[in-house]
Design a protein around this motif. Sequence first.
Motif, PDB file in Angstrom:
ATOM      1  N   ARG A 233       0.835  -1.290  -0.058  1.00 40.12           N
ATOM      2  CA  ARG A 233      -0.007   0.091   0.055  1.00 40.12           C
ATOM      3  C   ARG A 233       0.872   1.395  -0.126  1.00 40.12           C
ATOM      4  NH1 ARG A 233      -5.325   0.829   0.477  1.00 40.12           N
ATOM      5  NH2 ARG A 233      -5.548  -1.425   0.987  1.00 40.12           N
ATOM      6  N   PRO A 234       2.001   1.343   0.747  1.00 39.17           N
ATOM      7  CA  PRO A 234       2.762   2.624   0.565  1.00 39.17           C
ATOM      8  C   PRO A 234       3.258   2.848  -0.818  1.00 39.17           C
ATOM      9  CG  PRO A 234       3.182   1.329   2.885  1.00 39.17           C
ATOM     10  CD  PRO A 234       2.386   0.528   1.885  1.00 39.17           C
ATOM     11  N   ALA A 235       3.682   1.840  -1.360  1.00 41.03           N
ATOM     12  CA  ALA A 235       4.176   2.033  -2.694  1.00 41.03           C
ATOM     13  C   ALA A 235       3.113   2.378  -3.563  1.00 41.03           C
ATOM     14  CB  ALA A 235       4.694   0.754  -3.363  1.00 41.03           C
ATOM     15  N   LEU A 236       1.957   2.095  -3.359  1.00 40.28           N
ATOM     16  CA  LEU A 236       0.779   2.631  -4.412  1.00 40.28           C
ATOM     17  C   LEU A 236       0.311   4.048  -3.758  1.00 40.28           C
ATOM     18  CD1 LEU A 236      -1.788  -0.136  -4.200  1.00 40.28           C
ATOM     19  CD2 LEU A 236      -0.364   0.529  -6.085  1.00 40.28           C
ATOM     20  N   PHE A 237       0.561   4.555  -2.738  1.00 40.37           N
ATOM     21  CA  PHE A 237       0.361   5.849  -2.179  1.00 40.37           C
ATOM     22  C   PHE A 237       1.446   6.854  -2.903  1.00 40.37           C
ATOM     23  CE2 PHE A 237      -2.085   4.618   1.351  1.00 40.37           C
ATOM     24  CZ  PHE A 237      -3.128   5.308   1.576  1.00 40.37           C
ATOM     25  N   ASN A 238       2.682   6.324  -2.852  1.00 37.47           N
ATOM     26  CA  ASN A 238       3.935   7.207  -3.375  1.00 37.47           C
ATOM     27  C   ASN A 238       3.488   7.195  -4.826  1.00 37.47           C
ATOM     28  OD1 ASN A 238       4.831   7.611  -0.853  1.00 37.47           O
ATOM     29  ND2 ASN A 238       6.492   5.507  -1.189  1.00 37.47           N
ATOM     30  N   LYS A 239       3.123   6.262  -5.487  1.00 38.74           N
ATOM     31  CA  LYS A 239       2.888   6.263  -6.940  1.00 38.74           C
ATOM     32  C   LYS A 239       1.927   7.294  -7.358  1.00 38.74           C
ATOM     33  CE  LYS A 239       4.779   4.250 -10.276  1.00 38.74           C
ATOM     34  NZ  LYS A 239       6.018   4.287 -10.746  1.00 38.74           N
ATOM     35  N   VAL A 240       0.958   7.636  -6.495  1.00 39.81           N
ATOM     36  CA  VAL A 240      -0.111   8.567  -6.748  1.00 39.81           C
ATOM     37  C   VAL A 240       0.557   9.943  -6.724  1.00 39.81           C
ATOM     38  CG1 VAL A 240      -2.242   9.206  -5.828  1.00 39.81           C
ATOM     39  CG2 VAL A 240      -2.180   7.223  -6.282  1.00 39.81           C
ATOM     40  N   LEU A 241       1.112  10.046  -5.697  1.00 47.17           N
ATOM     41  CA  LEU A 241       1.830  11.308  -5.136  1.00 47.17           C
ATOM     42  C   LEU A 241       2.933  11.843  -6.091  1.00 47.17           C
ATOM     43  CD1 LEU A 241       2.035  10.805  -1.330  1.00 47.17           C
ATOM     44  CD2 LEU A 241       0.286  12.238  -2.421  1.00 47.17           C
ATOM     45  N   GLU A 242       3.551  11.091  -6.810  1.00 46.84           N
ATOM     46  CA  GLU A 242       4.401  11.256  -7.621  1.00 46.84           C
ATOM     47  C   GLU A 242       4.130  12.230  -8.694  1.00 46.84           C
ATOM     48  OE1 GLU A 242       5.923   7.792  -9.614  1.00 46.84           O
ATOM     49  OE2 GLU A 242       7.189   7.113  -7.804  1.00 46.84           O
ATOM     50  N   ARG A 243       2.853  12.091  -9.030  1.00 52.94           N
ATOM     51  CA  ARG A 243       2.504  12.996 -10.393  1.00 52.94           C
ATOM     52  C   ARG A 243       1.394  13.947 -10.035  1.00 52.94           C
ATOM     53  NH1 ARG A 243       4.372  11.276 -15.670  1.00 52.94           N
ATOM     54  NH2 ARG A 243       5.916   9.832 -15.067  1.00 52.94           N
ATOM     55  N   LEU A 244       1.012  14.296  -8.874  1.00 49.52           N
ATOM     56  CA  LEU A 244       0.197  15.298  -8.495  1.00 49.52           C
ATOM     57  C   LEU A 244       0.822  16.635  -8.263  1.00 49.52           C
ATOM     58  CD1 LEU A 244      -1.926  13.488  -5.635  1.00 49.52           C
ATOM     59  CD2 LEU A 244      -2.644  13.784  -8.200  1.00 49.52           C
ATOM     60  N   ALA A 245       0.158  17.829  -8.805  1.00 47.99           N
ATOM     61  CA  ALA A 245       0.506  19.155  -8.546  1.00 47.99           C
ATOM     62  C   ALA A 245       0.340  19.442  -7.107  1.00 47.99           C
ATOM     63  CB  ALA A 245      -0.397  19.958  -9.469  1.00 47.99           C
ATOM     64  N   ASP A 246       1.500  20.356  -6.616  1.00 49.33           N
ATOM     65  CA  ASP A 246       1.338  21.056  -5.243  1.00 49.33           C
ATOM     66  C   ASP A 246       0.115  21.445  -4.806  1.00 49.33           C
ATOM     67  OD1 ASP A 246       3.813  20.406  -5.217  1.00 49.33           O
ATOM     68  OD2 ASP A 246       4.623  22.292  -5.603  1.00 49.33           O
ATOM     69  N   ASN A 247      -0.798  21.827  -5.732  1.00 47.61           N
ATOM     70  CA  ASN A 247      -2.271  22.650  -5.327  1.00 47.61           C
ATOM     71  C   ASN A 247      -3.330  21.335  -5.379  1.00 47.61           C
ATOM     72  OD1 ASN A 247      -1.967  22.777  -8.057  1.00 47.61           O
ATOM     73  ND2 ASN A 247      -3.131  24.599  -7.903  1.00 47.61           N
ATOM     74  N   ASP A 248      -3.104  20.308  -5.780  1.00 52.83           N
ATOM     75  CA  ASP A 248      -4.096  19.250  -5.955  1.00 52.83           C
ATOM     76  C   ASP A 248      -4.725  18.862  -4.494  1.00 52.83           C
ATOM     77  OD1 ASP A 248      -4.143  19.006  -8.596  1.00 52.83           O
ATOM     78  OD2 ASP A 248      -2.875  17.365  -8.624  1.00 52.83           O
ATOM     79  N   VAL A 249      -6.177  18.863  -4.462  1.00 50.88           N
ATOM     80  CA  VAL A 249      -6.729  18.131  -3.110  1.00 50.88           C
ATOM     81  C   VAL A 249      -6.864  16.713  -3.566  1.00 50.88           C
ATOM     82  CG1 VAL A 249      -8.502  18.263  -1.765  1.00 50.88           C
ATOM     83  CG2 VAL A 249      -7.514  20.251  -2.609  1.00 50.88           C
TER      84      VAL A 249
END
Length: 121
Positions: free
Chosen positions: A86-102
């Motif tokens: 699960r932490p690997a999946l969380f990190n994969k999502v966070l890699e490509r989000l903009a700083d101001n994404d909710v």
Amino acid sequence: MSPITCPVTDRPNASPAPVNQSCRLVVAVLSKGHPALLARNVCALTSQTRLPDEVVLAVTSEEDIDRTKLTGLPFPVRIRIAAGNRPALFNKVLERLADNDVVQFQADDVLLPPEHLARLE
């Protein structure tokens, strides 16, 4: 209750702006080995009173997704594949989000009430 605000990161002296004016609302669904649950979850998001600006599906392999169920949706869907836990999946999502994404993180077996995303805003 006042609206949630987020900073405008490219203008350091700017005042915070409401989420619906400067931030994207992203739903991230984490899934492993449940393509039918994942498809049901994504389909259920179409009934939200406030649609997500994007849905990110974080899975451990291509077999976790039924791509035939991801067509004709009223929002873009991005797929992120990460081997591991699960932490690997969380990190994969966070890699490509903009700083101001909710981001609304959820598991594949969670169905949100129709007004949930509107309340986040």
